[in-house]
Design a protein around this motif. Structure first.
Motif, PDB file in Angstrom:
ATOM      1  N   PHE A 168      -8.372   4.237  -3.818  1.00 36.21           N
ATOM      2  CA  PHE A 168      -7.463   3.096  -3.958  1.00 36.21           C
ATOM      3  C   PHE A 168      -6.997   3.084  -5.408  1.00 36.21           C
ATOM      4  O   PHE A 168      -7.767   3.210  -6.342  1.00 36.21           O
ATOM      5  CB  PHE A 168      -8.156   1.784  -3.589  1.00 36.21           C
ATOM      6  CG  PHE A 168      -9.532   1.622  -4.166  1.00 36.21           C
ATOM      7  CD1 PHE A 168      -9.740   0.951  -5.360  1.00 36.21           C
ATOM      8  CD2 PHE A 168     -10.629   2.150  -3.507  1.00 36.21           C
ATOM      9  CE1 PHE A 168     -11.017   0.807  -5.894  1.00 36.21           C
ATOM     10  CE2 PHE A 168     -11.913   2.002  -4.027  1.00 36.21           C
ATOM     11  CZ  PHE A 168     -12.108   1.331  -5.224  1.00 36.21           C
ATOM     12  N   SER A 185       0.819  -1.191   0.000  1.00 32.40           N
ATOM     13  CA  SER A 185       0.000   0.000   0.000  1.00 32.40           C
ATOM     14  C   SER A 185       0.858   1.248   0.000  1.00 32.40           C
ATOM     15  O   SER A 185       1.939   1.282   0.546  1.00 32.40           O
ATOM     16  CB  SER A 185      -0.900  -0.021   1.232  1.00 32.40           C
ATOM     17  OG  SER A 185      -0.587   0.980   2.115  1.00 32.40           O
ATOM     18  N   TYR A 234      -6.876  -0.809   1.800  1.00 37.28           N
ATOM     19  CA  TYR A 234      -7.677   0.419   1.864  1.00 37.28           C
ATOM     20  C   TYR A 234      -8.973   0.224   2.640  1.00 37.28           C
ATOM     21  O   TYR A 234      -9.280   0.993   3.563  1.00 37.28           O
ATOM     22  CB  TYR A 234      -7.989   0.879   0.442  1.00 37.28           C
ATOM     23  CG  TYR A 234      -9.026   1.976   0.335  1.00 37.28           C
ATOM     24  CD1 TYR A 234      -8.687   3.305   0.521  1.00 37.28           C
ATOM     25  CD2 TYR A 234     -10.363   1.677   0.044  1.00 37.28           C
ATOM     26  CE1 TYR A 234      -9.636   4.315   0.426  1.00 37.28           C
ATOM     27  CE2 TYR A 234     -11.314   2.671  -0.054  1.00 37.28           C
ATOM     28  CZ  TYR A 234     -10.956   3.990   0.133  1.00 37.28           C
ATOM     29  OH  TYR A 234     -11.905   4.978   0.042  1.00 37.28           O
ATOM     30  N   ASP A 287       0.086   4.923   1.023  1.00 41.75           N
ATOM     31  CA  ASP A 287      -0.862   5.864   1.605  1.00 41.75           C
ATOM     32  C   ASP A 287      -0.207   7.223   1.706  1.00 41.75           C
ATOM     33  O   ASP A 287       0.807   7.385   2.350  1.00 41.75           O
ATOM     34  CB  ASP A 287      -1.286   5.352   2.984  1.00 41.75           C
ATOM     35  CG  ASP A 287      -2.485   6.103   3.515  1.00 41.75           C
ATOM     36  OD1 ASP A 287      -2.997   5.680   4.554  1.00 41.75           O
ATOM     37  OD2 ASP A 287      -2.895   7.100   2.897  1.00 41.75           O
ATOM     38  N   THR A 338      -4.310   4.692  -1.454  1.00 43.37           N
ATOM     39  CA  THR A 338      -3.829   3.404  -0.976  1.00 43.37           C
ATOM     40  C   THR A 338      -3.871   2.454  -2.158  1.00 43.37           C
ATOM     41  O   THR A 338      -4.911   2.313  -2.808  1.00 43.37           O
ATOM     42  CB  THR A 338      -4.701   2.863   0.168  1.00 43.37           C
ATOM     43  OG1 THR A 338      -4.729   3.822   1.227  1.00 43.37           O
ATOM     44  CG2 THR A 338      -4.161   1.548   0.693  1.00 43.37           C
ATOM     45  N   THR A 339      -2.769   1.796  -2.463  1.00 41.72           N
ATOM     46  CA  THR A 339      -2.674   1.015  -3.695  1.00 41.72           C
ATOM     47  C   THR A 339      -3.656  -0.143  -3.736  1.00 41.72           C
ATOM     48  O   THR A 339      -4.347  -0.346  -4.729  1.00 41.72           O
ATOM     49  CB  THR A 339      -1.239   0.477  -3.874  1.00 41.72           C
ATOM     50  OG1 THR A 339      -0.341   1.581  -3.856  1.00 41.72           O
ATOM     51  CG2 THR A 339      -1.101  -0.257  -5.194  1.00 41.72           C
ATOM     52  N   LYS A 340      -3.721  -0.910  -2.669  1.00 42.56           N
ATOM     53  CA  LYS A 340      -4.509  -2.145  -2.679  1.00 42.56           C
ATOM     54  C   LYS A 340      -5.820  -1.990  -1.925  1.00 42.56           C
ATOM     55  O   LYS A 340      -5.854  -1.460  -0.821  1.00 42.56           O
ATOM     56  CB  LYS A 340      -3.698  -3.289  -2.067  1.00 42.56           C
ATOM     57  CG  LYS A 340      -2.438  -3.644  -2.854  1.00 42.56           C
ATOM     58  CD  LYS A 340      -1.619  -4.715  -2.168  1.00 42.56           C
ATOM     59  CE  LYS A 340      -2.360  -6.036  -2.096  1.00 42.56           C
ATOM     60  NZ  LYS A 340      -1.531  -7.098  -1.485  1.00 42.56           N
ATOM     61  N   THR A 341      -6.894  -2.506  -2.519  1.00 37.95           N
ATOM     62  CA  THR A 341      -8.197  -2.396  -1.864  1.00 37.95           C
ATOM     63  C   THR A 341      -8.273  -3.217  -0.590  1.00 37.95           C
ATOM     64  O   THR A 341      -9.001  -2.866   0.328  1.00 37.95           O
ATOM     65  CB  THR A 341      -9.325  -2.842  -2.811  1.00 37.95           C
ATOM     66  OG1 THR A 341      -9.067  -4.165  -3.270  1.00 37.95           O
ATOM     67  CG2 THR A 341      -9.422  -1.910  -3.996  1.00 37.95           C
TER      68      THR A 341
END
Length: 444
Positions: A59, A36, A93, A38, A87-90
């Motif tokens: 995300f 992630s 997130y 953030d 945030t990269t990944k759900t």
């Protein structure tokens, strides 16, 4: 099966880059993903030299920043500063969002909600979001899109951003070499109304398939495509788990088994490196193709694929993916956040995001102004992209969604279908294996 992910691929013209663009994968695909990233701690308080600072929690790449929308909004509203927390990944997130919602603090002023999480948000967090239905003309959005974000007592907790209307992307050069129909209009007529007709064409393709090629990338791809067009999947309208009795699941499973028990599948796992390489090598001829996938195909097939790919209407209208943005009641600037959310999801702005990265709007009023990039149009042999996807979007059926849709779909695709497609088990054995996993997930 992972319903959503957004990978950080290079944004090219119309780089909806699959999961990158807007979450989109409500289906049998997996993502190893990156860690992630953030960019903020949440919360919309604070100001910059007397200005109101609004934070937007997303995300992956939603396209708002990339399309210049935040900068445009700040020029229109000099008293507002917009900051995006990504945030990269759900799967990182969403738990974080839930924790903050339940605490009643620390949320962003606007929070993105992926389709795979919207049912949980509606059922368990509806009272933590502002009812945006009181702030907008709900008729702007597709009815089925609104339904996904509406609580039982009628509150609309999120405004629709993108959707994933389905088509079929295919290599017309491989079709021609196999001696089968390659005209997009005639193809659509051949399989109209029935995905089994699409599967049957695969049998014909394989009789004279160019060396080293298969008809379709995977049986799971077909499962996703069929299920996305059904009125019932894993839950009924009352919230009961019905995957084992669902007509939609049975239809999707049967179509997938027609692929898995034949020689027409490349047996690939979507979004793995081997799948990406297969695009580049041209080793499969068709793929179920939501709007967001056209940018992905462009990137992975590369310049050599230009003019070889084409797009035809899918056998039935279906959806694969989509997201929403909502305003938590914990926002310290609800009024300003509501106005920003309304503006970001207005037809003009959704059209700008489409122009940047092919995230297909959930607001029909935007469709007339959608303009694919010229190089994308040429890449797909001049196919009328906007018409194909907008026609599908308008007729997609509403589906009851449930909190365990993701793990149920994962069990069916990653265990059940894989058992048959890759390990040679019978369809009955594959279904039994999937059912065992689902019962464990549901605690039965």
């Amino acid at each position: 099966m992972r319903t959503s992910t957004r990978r950080s691929h290079r944004l090219t013209a119309l780089t909806a880059v699959a999961v990158l663009a807007t979450g989109l994968l409500a289906g049998c695909a997996s993502d190893d993903g990156s860690s992630s990233a953030d960019n903020g701690s949440g919360g919309g308080g604070g100001s910059s030299k007397g200005k109101v600072t609004l934070s937007v929690g997303t995300f992956g790449v939603f396209g708002y920043k990339q399309a210049g929308l935040y900068d445009e909004y700040m020029k229109l509203h000099p008293d507002i500063v917009v900051k995006e927390n990504v945030t990269t990944k759900t799967d990182v997130y969403w738990p974080k969002v839930l924790t903050r919602l339940q605490a009643g603090s620390g949320t962003d002023d606007i929070q993105a909600i992926e389709i795979g999480n919207v049912t949980e948000a509606v059922q368990t967090q509806g009272d933590k979001f502002v009812d945006l239905g009181k702030e907008v003309d709900k008729s702007q959005w597709l009815d089925w899109k609104n339904a996904q974000a509406t609580t039982k007592d009628g509150k609309l907790i999120g405004l629709g951003t993108d959707i994933g209307p389905m088509a079929v992307c295919y290599r017309k050069d491989l079709f021609q070499k196999a001696g089968i129909e390659s005209d997009r209009t005639k193809l659509a007529a051949l399989w109209k109304g029935d995905w089994n007709k699409y599967v049957d064409l695969g049998k014909q393709y394989m009789k004279k398939a160019p060396s080293g090629t298969k008809y379709v990338d995977s049986a799971s791809s077909v499962y996703n495509a069929v299920l996305g067009g059904e009125t019932e999947r894993n839950y009924d309208k009352d919230g009961n788990v019905v995957y084992d009795k669902s007509a939609g699941v049975k239809k999707a499973w049967d179509a997938a088994m027609g692929v898995a028990t034949s020689d027409m599948s490349a047996k690939l796992k979507q979004f793995d490196k081997s799948w990406d390489q297969a695009f580049a090598n041209g080793t499969f001829a068709t793929v179920a193709c939501p709007a967001w996938m056209i940018g992905y195909i462009q990137e992975k097939s590369g310049p050599a694929g230009s003019g070889k790919w084409d797009i035809a209407a899918a056998p039935t209208a279906a959806n694969w993916g989509g997201s929403f943005i909502g305003v938590p009641k914990a926002s310290k600037h609800q009024k300003e956040a509501i106005e920003l959310a309304k503006w970001l999801t207005a037809p003009e702005q959704e059209a700008k995001v489409f122009a940047k990265q092919a995230s297909f709007p959930s607001v029909p009023a935007a469709y007339a102004s959608l303009k694919p990039q010229p190089d994308t149009q040429a890449y797909f042999s001049g196919a009328p992209l906007t018409q194909i996807f907008s026609d599908a979007a308008k007729t997609i059926p509403a589906q009851p969604l449930g909190p365990k849709d993701k793990p149920i779909d994962t069990a069916i695709c990653d265990i059940g279908i894989v058992q048959v497609e890759q390990k040679g088990k019978s369809p009955e054995q594959g279904w039994d294996a999937a059912t065992k996993e689902i019962k464990d997930v549901l605690g039965q």
